[in-house]
Design a protein around this motif. Structure first.
Motif, mmCIF file in Angstrom:
data_model
loop_
_atom_site.group_PDB
_atom_site.id
_atom_site.type_symbol
_atom_site.label_atom_id
_atom_site.label_comp_id
_atom_site.label_asym_id
_atom_site.label_seq_id
_atom_site.Cartn_x
_atom_site.Cartn_y
_atom_site.Cartn_z
ATOM 1 N N GLU A 98 -20.615 19.539 -14.825
ATOM 2 C CA GLU A 98 -21.107 19.562 -13.450
ATOM 3 C C GLU A 98 -22.359 18.705 -13.294
ATOM 4 O OE1 GLU A 98 -19.547 24.065 -12.249
ATOM 5 O OE2 GLU A 98 -21.661 23.713 -12.776
ATOM 6 N N GLN A 128 -21.238 17.520 -9.519
ATOM 7 C CA GLN A 128 -20.364 18.412 -8.770
ATOM 8 C C GLN A 128 -20.644 19.858 -9.169
ATOM 9 O OE1 GLN A 128 -16.231 17.241 -9.154
ATOM 10 N NE2 GLN A 128 -16.726 15.064 -9.086
ATOM 11 N N THR A 129 -20.197 20.776 -8.340
ATOM 12 C CA THR A 129 -20.367 22.205 -8.633
ATOM 13 C C THR A 129 -19.028 22.910 -8.581
ATOM 14 O OG1 THR A 129 -20.776 22.674 -6.295
ATOM 15 C CG2 THR A 129 -22.703 22.242 -7.689
#
Length: 312
Positions: free
Chosen positions: A271, A276-277
């Motif tokens: 991540e 990104q999550t």
């Protein structure tokens, strides 16, 4: 422009217009330089003697660009458009909007539609769905699009359905456009195919890449669409795109593999790398999981391995 003849003359000059009042010297030189660049440094010659060979300023024959003295016979540049998207039905519907009130001289084929718009030859190419094709197949289809609207498209219309436009779709679309050269996004406009726009992050990123150019297809406003298309033509000085076998402007892809014990933080590392999550974790899986994203203009593929040994 109130005077119709003068307005027509300005259009034939590709809308290049300067007002003499308060015109600065540097501004004039800048515009003249743009005209030279727009014609690739070529010059014109007067065909007073039809049989006389054209002679350039360097003294070589055949390098001059002949021009007729009658401005009414000046050639009008062609408008070439390529539609890129998944749904063939939506591309057909967009074609219908473009062709509304078009000249009766209309020729339809399976992939190409030819006609005339305000005295300007018009060609529209419906590209097939390239989102599920291999890289080599995509290259072949892009090359075919260029051939169908030779010497190349002036405008790319990107049909997007916001509700199912994923990050993977955006990356694929970006690769498709990269094959049209480094200026492809300057010639592109996003076309929304549904009324619900939502807050899709991927759509917003695509809009940013396209300079915010957007048309809502569900509004069915022909004049607005054609005005936006002509604006793209004007902003790019009526230049066109060509197929690029190996896009030099694309940074090479980066492929990474993450391995470690269960609970070692592999997903958190992925991540952090991709920005990104909520990536899917493989901590309790026996299979590899692939994540993809774009980091500083570079495509990154990251494979997260399952726990290969021991406890955390």
């Amino acid at each position: 422009m109130q005077h119709p003849l003068l307005g027509d003359f300005i259009r034939k000059c590709r809308s290049r217009l300067l007002w003499n009042k308060n015109l600065e010297h540097q501004q004039l030189l800048t515009h003249l330089d743009e005209v030279v660049k727009g014609n690739n440094g070529d010059h014109v010659s007067c065909d007073v003697f039809k049989d006389a060979p054209s002679v350039s300023s360097r003294g070589h024959q055949g390098e001059g660009v002949g021009v007729k003295l009658d401005p009414a016979e000046a050639p009008v540049s062609e408008l070439r458009i390529v539609l890129v998207g998944k749904s063939d039905d939506r591309k057909t519907k967009l074609c219908d909007i473009i062709l509304k009130n078009l000249s009766s001289r209309l020729q339809k084929q399976r992939e190409v539609i030819s006609g005339e718009w305000r005295g300007r030859p018009l060609t529209v190419v419906k590209a097939p769905d390239m989102f599920s094709l291999s890289v080599e197949a995509v290259r072949e289809e892009v090359k075919k699009c260029e051939t169908l609207c030779s010497p190349g498209p002036n405008v790319l219309l990107l049909l997007v359905k916001p509700s199912d436009f994923t990050e993977e779709n955006r990356r694929t679309l970006k690769f498709i456009l990269s094959l049209f050269g480094p200026d492809a996004f300057k010639h592109s406009m996003v076309v929304m195919t549904e009324k619900k726009r939502g807050t899709q992050h991927t759509v917003n990123k695509l809009l940013q890449d396209c300079g915010g150019r957007l048309y809502n297809m569900f509004e069915d406003k022909h004049q607005l669409l054609m005005q936006k298309i002509e604006n793209i033509m004007r902003e790019n000085k009526e230049t066109f795109l060509t197929f690029s076998e190996e896009p030099e402007h694309m940074k090479p892809a980066l492929n990474l593999v993450l391995c470690g014990r269960r609970g070692a933080g592999k997903t958190s590392a992925a991540e952090a790398i991709l920005g990104q999550t909520e990536l899917h974790s493989v901590s309790s899986s026996s299979e590899c999981v692939k994540h993809q994203g774009e980091v500083r203009g570079r495509q990154v593929s990251l494979v997260e391995l399952p726990a290969l040994y021991g406890k955390p």
